[in-house]
Design a protein around this motif. Structure first.
Motif, PDB file in Angstrom:
ATOM      1  N   ILE A 118      24.005  44.314  49.943  1.00 48.03           N
ATOM      2  CA  ILE A 118      22.846  43.911  49.142  1.00 48.03           C
ATOM      3  C   ILE A 118      21.528  44.230  49.852  1.00 48.03           C
ATOM      4  CG2 ILE A 118      24.122  42.182  47.833  1.00 48.03           C
ATOM      5  CD1 ILE A 118      22.807  40.025  49.577  1.00 48.03           C
ATOM      6  N   LYS A 119      21.594  45.116  50.828  1.00 40.67           N
ATOM      7  CA  LYS A 119      20.400  45.536  51.553  1.00 40.67           C
ATOM      8  C   LYS A 119      19.360  46.046  50.556  1.00 40.67           C
ATOM      9  CE  LYS A 119      18.890  48.513  55.279  1.00 40.67           C
ATOM     10  NZ  LYS A 119      19.293  49.465  56.310  1.00 40.67           N
ATOM     11  N   GLY A 120      18.136  45.634  50.743  1.00 42.80           N
ATOM     12  CA  GLY A 120      17.054  46.055  49.858  1.00 42.80           C
ATOM     13  C   GLY A 120      16.767  45.078  48.728  1.00 42.80           C
ATOM     14  N   MET A 121      17.668  44.118  48.510  1.00 43.28           N
ATOM     15  CA  MET A 121      17.440  43.115  47.462  1.00 43.28           C
ATOM     16  C   MET A 121      16.271  42.219  47.901  1.00 43.28           C
ATOM     17  SD  MET A 121      19.982  40.122  46.020  1.00 43.28           S
ATOM     18  CE  MET A 121      21.105  41.247  45.212  1.00 43.28           C
ATOM     19  N   PRO A 122      15.309  41.984  47.010  1.00 39.27           N
ATOM     20  CA  PRO A 122      14.204  41.096  47.372  1.00 39.27           C
ATOM     21  C   PRO A 122      14.708  39.689  47.725  1.00 39.27           C
ATOM     22  CG  PRO A 122      13.737  42.264  45.327  1.00 39.27           C
ATOM     23  CD  PRO A 122      15.173  42.533  45.675  1.00 39.27           C
ATOM     24  N   ARG A 123      14.054  39.069  48.676  1.00 38.48           N
ATOM     25  CA  ARG A 123      14.472  37.741  49.130  1.00 38.48           C
ATOM     26  C   ARG A 123      14.536  36.737  47.983  1.00 38.48           C
ATOM     27  NH1 ARG A 123      11.884  36.055  54.915  1.00 38.48           N
ATOM     28  NH2 ARG A 123      13.320  37.301  56.141  1.00 38.48           N
ATOM     29  N   GLU A 124      13.526  36.790  47.104  1.00 38.90           N
ATOM     30  CA  GLU A 124      13.476  35.837  45.992  1.00 38.90           C
ATOM     31  C   GLU A 124      14.683  35.996  45.078  1.00 38.90           C
ATOM     32  OE1 GLU A 124      10.953  37.983  46.752  1.00 38.90           O
ATOM     33  OE2 GLU A 124       9.779  36.525  47.881  1.00 38.90           O
ATOM     34  N   GLN A 125      15.087  37.227  44.837  1.00 39.18           N
ATOM     35  CA  GLN A 125      16.249  37.482  43.987  1.00 39.18           C
ATOM     36  C   GLN A 125      17.525  36.985  44.666  1.00 39.18           C
ATOM     37  OE1 GLN A 125      16.821  41.606  42.976  1.00 39.18           O
ATOM     38  NE2 GLN A 125      18.573  41.172  41.652  1.00 39.18           N
ATOM     39  N   ALA A 126      17.650  37.225  45.963  1.00 37.02           N
ATOM     40  CA  ALA A 126      18.820  36.755  46.709  1.00 37.02           C
ATOM     41  C   ALA A 126      18.883  35.235  46.700  1.00 37.02           C
ATOM     42  CB  ALA A 126      18.784  37.280  48.136  1.00 37.02           C
ATOM     43  N   MET A 127      17.727  34.598  46.875  1.00 30.45           N
ATOM     44  CA  MET A 127      17.684  33.134  46.848  1.00 30.45           C
ATOM     45  C   MET A 127      18.135  32.602  45.498  1.00 30.45           C
ATOM     46  SD  MET A 127      14.105  32.651  48.911  1.00 30.45           S
ATOM     47  CE  MET A 127      14.037  30.901  49.121  1.00 30.45           C
ATOM     48  N   GLN A 128      17.661  33.227  44.408  1.00 29.72           N
ATOM     49  CA  GLN A 128      18.018  32.762  43.069  1.00 29.72           C
ATOM     50  C   GLN A 128      19.498  32.975  42.798  1.00 29.72           C
ATOM     51  OE1 GLN A 128      15.907  31.001  40.966  1.00 29.72           O
ATOM     52  NE2 GLN A 128      17.915  30.600  40.076  1.00 29.72           N
ATOM     53  N   LYS A 129      20.061  34.091  43.233  1.00 25.82           N
ATOM     54  CA  LYS A 129      21.493  34.332  43.028  1.00 25.82           C
ATOM     55  C   LYS A 129      22.323  33.320  43.820  1.00 25.82           C
ATOM     56  CE  LYS A 129      21.424  39.148  41.721  1.00 25.82           C
ATOM     57  NZ  LYS A 129      22.536  39.894  41.181  1.00 25.82           N
ATOM     58  N   TYR A 130      21.863  32.961  45.010  1.00 23.47           N
ATOM     59  CA  TYR A 130      22.536  31.944  45.826  1.00 23.47           C
ATOM     60  C   TYR A 130      22.503  30.598  45.099  1.00 23.47           C
ATOM     61  CZ  TYR A 130      23.576  28.922  49.818  1.00 23.47           C
ATOM     62  OH  TYR A 130      24.138  27.988  50.651  1.00 23.47           O
ATOM     63  N   ILE A 131      21.337  30.228  44.603  1.00 22.19           N
ATOM     64  CA  ILE A 131      21.171  28.962  43.882  1.00 22.19           C
ATOM     65  C   ILE A 131      22.083  28.928  42.659  1.00 22.19           C
ATOM     66  CG2 ILE A 131      19.545  27.599  42.489  1.00 22.19           C
ATOM     67  CD1 ILE A 131      17.332  28.731  44.451  1.00 22.19           C
ATOM     68  N   ASP A 132      22.094  30.012  41.878  1.00 19.53           N
ATOM     69  CA  ASP A 132      22.921  30.084  40.674  1.00 19.53           C
ATOM     70  C   ASP A 132      24.405  29.968  41.012  1.00 19.53           C
ATOM     71  OD1 ASP A 132      20.573  30.414  39.234  1.00 19.53           O
ATOM     72  OD2 ASP A 132      20.831  32.581  38.982  1.00 19.53           O
ATOM     73  N   LYS A 133      24.828  30.633  42.089  1.00 18.02           N
ATOM     74  CA  LYS A 133      26.240  30.587  42.500  1.00 18.02           C
ATOM     75  C   LYS A 133      26.627  29.179  42.916  1.00 18.02           C
ATOM     76  CE  LYS A 133      29.806  33.109  43.441  1.00 18.02           C
ATOM     77  NZ  LYS A 133      30.620  33.627  42.338  1.00 18.02           N
TER      78      LYS A 133
END
Length: 87
Positions: free
Chosen positions: A63-78
């Motif tokens: 997931i290299k290159g994924m914006p931090r905010e998007q990664a945070m939201q995907k973590y929260i959703d999971k």
């Protein structure tokens, strides 16, 4: 609640799961947590004998290159999804 606050709360909430998630879910959580907290993967890839470390590194590198905010939201959703299905 800000994204950072929700991310921090999800980190606490994931520890309350009564059933251990599967390996794929754990790798997803690890990769998205690291991407959200630290950004792109860094350091050397672990050697062949460190299978767990290597799997974690590879999941994060995917997931290299994924914006931090998007990664945070995907973590929260999971985490929210796991809380519904693993309690």
């Amino acid at each position: 609640m800000t994204d950072k606050q929700a991310f921090d709360q999800a980190q606490k909430d994931v520890k309350t799961l009564t059933k251990r998630p599967g390996n794929d879910d754990l790798l997803f959580l690890y990769a998205h947590y690291k991407q959200g907290a630290e950004g792109d993967v860094s350091g050397k890839r672990p050697g062949m004998l460190d299978m767990v470390g290597r799997a974690k590194y590879d999941a994060w590198a995917k997931i290299k290159g994924m914006p931090r905010e998007q990664a945070m939201q995907k973590y929260i959703d999971k985490v929210e999804g796991l809380l519904k299905s693993h309690r």
